[in-house]
Design a protein around this motif. Sequence first.
Motif, PDB file in Angstrom:
ATOM      1  N   UNK A   1      23.527 -13.475  34.602  1.00  0.00           N
ATOM      2  CA  UNK A   1      23.500 -12.006  34.695  1.00  0.00           C
ATOM      3  C   UNK A   1      24.889 -11.441  34.412  1.00  0.00           C
TER       4      UNK A   1
ATOM      5  N   UNK B   1      25.663  -9.413  23.721  1.00  0.00           N
ATOM      6  CA  UNK B   1      24.813  -9.952  24.777  1.00  0.00           C
ATOM      7  C   UNK B   1      23.981 -11.120  24.239  1.00  0.00           C
ATOM      8  N   UNK B   2      23.489 -11.985  25.127  1.00  0.00           N
ATOM      9  CA  UNK B   2      22.632 -13.098  24.683  1.00  0.00           C
ATOM     10  C   UNK B   2      21.398 -12.596  23.940  1.00  0.00           C
ATOM     11  N   UNK B   3      20.806 -13.503  23.145  1.00  0.00           N
ATOM     12  CA  UNK B   3      19.532 -13.177  22.497  1.00  0.00           C
ATOM     13  C   UNK B   3      18.343 -13.766  23.251  1.00  0.00           C
ATOM     14  N   UNK B   4      18.608 -14.702  24.161  1.00  0.00           N
ATOM     15  CA  UNK B   4      17.509 -15.325  24.899  1.00  0.00           C
ATOM     16  C   UNK B   4      18.068 -15.997  26.148  1.00  0.00           C
ATOM     17  N   UNK B   5      17.147 -16.157  27.119  1.00  0.00           N
ATOM     18  CA  UNK B   5      17.428 -16.844  28.385  1.00  0.00           C
ATOM     19  C   UNK B   5      16.264 -17.760  28.706  1.00  0.00           C
TER      20      UNK B   5
ATOM     21  N   UNK C   1      25.728 -11.694  30.737  1.00  0.00           N
ATOM     22  CA  UNK C   1      25.124 -10.630  29.925  1.00  0.00           C
ATOM     23  C   UNK C   1      26.024  -9.399  29.969  1.00  0.00           C
ATOM     24  N   UNK C   2      26.465  -9.028  31.193  1.00  0.00           N
ATOM     25  CA  UNK C   2      27.297  -7.834  31.328  1.00  0.00           C
ATOM     26  C   UNK C   2      28.611  -7.992  30.567  1.00  0.00           C
TER      27      UNK C   2
ATOM     28  N   UNK D   1      21.773 -18.613  37.430  1.00  0.00           N
ATOM     29  CA  UNK D   1      21.235 -17.280  37.138  1.00  0.00           C
ATOM     30  C   UNK D   1      22.228 -16.155  37.439  1.00  0.00           C
TER      31      UNK D   1
ATOM     32  N   UNK E   1      20.199 -22.314  34.218  1.00  0.00           N
ATOM     33  CA  UNK E   1      19.299 -21.930  33.135  1.00  0.00           C
ATOM     34  C   UNK E   1      20.097 -21.909  31.838  1.00  0.00           C
TER      35      UNK E   1
ATOM     36  N   UNK F   1      28.012  -8.250  26.664  1.00  0.00           N
ATOM     37  CA  UNK F   1      27.504  -7.000  26.091  1.00  0.00           C
ATOM     38  C   UNK F   1      28.659  -6.076  25.717  1.00  0.00           C
TER      39      UNK F   1
END
Lengths: 270, 270
Positions: free
Chosen positions: B182, B197-201, B185-186, B178, B228, B189
């Motif tokens: 995070x 950025x991701x579309x799903x987690x 994503x940063x 996790x 994850x 992005x």
Amino acid sequence: MTTVTPAAPTQLLAQTGLEARQAIRSGRWSGHTSGTAPHFVQGNVVILPEALANDFLRFCQRNPKPCPLLAVSEPGDPRLPRLGADLDIRTDVPRYRVWRKGELVDEVTDIGALWRNDLVTFVIGCSFSFEQPLIDAGIPLRHIAQGKNVAMYRTNIQTAPAGPFHGPMVVSMRPMTPANAIRAVQVTARVPAVHGAPVHLGDPALIGIADLATPDFGDAVDILPGEMPVYWACGVTPQAVVMEAKPDFCITHAPGAMLVTDLLDSELAF
Amino acid sequence: MTTVTPAAPTQLLAQTGLEARQAIRSGRWSGHTSGTAPHFVQGNVVILPEALANDFLRFCQRNPKPCPLLAVSEPGDPRLPRLGADLDIRTDVPRYRVWRKGELVDEVTDIGALWRNDLVTFVIGCSFSFEQPLIDAGIPLRHIAQGKNVAMYRTNIQTAPAGPFHGPMVVSMRPMTPANAIRAVQVTARVPAVHGAPVHLGDPALIGIADLATPDFGDAVDILPGEMPVYWACGVTPQAVVMEAKPDFCITHAPGAMLVTDLLDSELAF
């Protein structure tokens, strides 16, 4: 003839930080500051004697996510000009709590009589500034929709200690869809001065939270099917750490009765 | 006397995009471009007749996460000066695939004989540029550690259609902790030109993936305890959408044999 008694106001109506501080300083308001001066930054307040202040400053520097420092005063100086030219920390917080050896001994609306030449004021970013960008980004926040306090939990994530200050990180949890969780990482990463990006996503057990239904602080909120819990470092962490250290003397704001500054929330975002 | 036959090279060694294109243009290299000219942007290539190109351009504009456009040529013009002053799309891709009515009809190393005055070239960001910032950020990528292709899945996330182009989004999946999710994503992005950025987690069922162990493209990878799955829009999406539309005529790069440009990966980040 009928006399209508106006209801006591439930919110300090002010358009700017200065307007809010003037109402508070004059004694016209001693309640919470939720909803006051929208988009102006509010801060948690911790006031410590200089001897401990140096340790606490190093603690904040080492733990920027739970302890995002907005300003630190000169020792003995009640002003914080970076947060407001007129700001006087002795009068500008609606209510203060006074602590001796870790025990709450008084709650007052003015600390002029308690001021000392060795006191240092710390102003730490607060979740009001942090949630506004999420709301502005169209991300629903369950605790606000449910009229509750945010759910907060002690974790097994250790802070980096400094002097007498140490202890676990406290996190706040907001449930959201995965797509909103991704967006929330992006949005909050841009405000490192108010906790920044989340510290964890998903399984609470991985950070030592046994049961999301029983928060250590605040209120439990519903987690709907298809949502995931998202965890941010919480400003309760430094408060818990200071209380645990049982300083001889300490002053803080009373819960919810924050310092309202001249900074705009948008100024904290990069 | 012993003759040592050198092994065939398995990688095009080039330090810059220009050097790579010169080797490819001269016929010295017709293989994949993995590891070639590190930190230079590589792109997926789709070449379509002008009549369809306008629809495809609108499709990419409406679906920037799976179809991040790096450049579009003028109709009939084989040059893409924004990606390289010397660049000639007829010679600068190691291997091309030629499609008629959605069927693969040929694989060639030069499309000069097939060029037409109505062809439009699309160059779409590719996962090489996208993974380098993750690796640079210290985030381990399982498929690279395991020497596999990334796992890709068809989802129930619909793309926004344009003309004959429509279909589900294909995502790539990378398992991580996790905290790394995070951070990822940063990091991603900041590179919207390569999927962003991701579309799903998390839960694959929420985006219509029945079983992570059986990807639709690429290889399954292990997901370790405490990790994850994190899902990004994938450049296979536009390829699948174009093939599904069965255009009369279409040219693409062959899998893994990409266009190497003069752009630096770092130029794509904000």
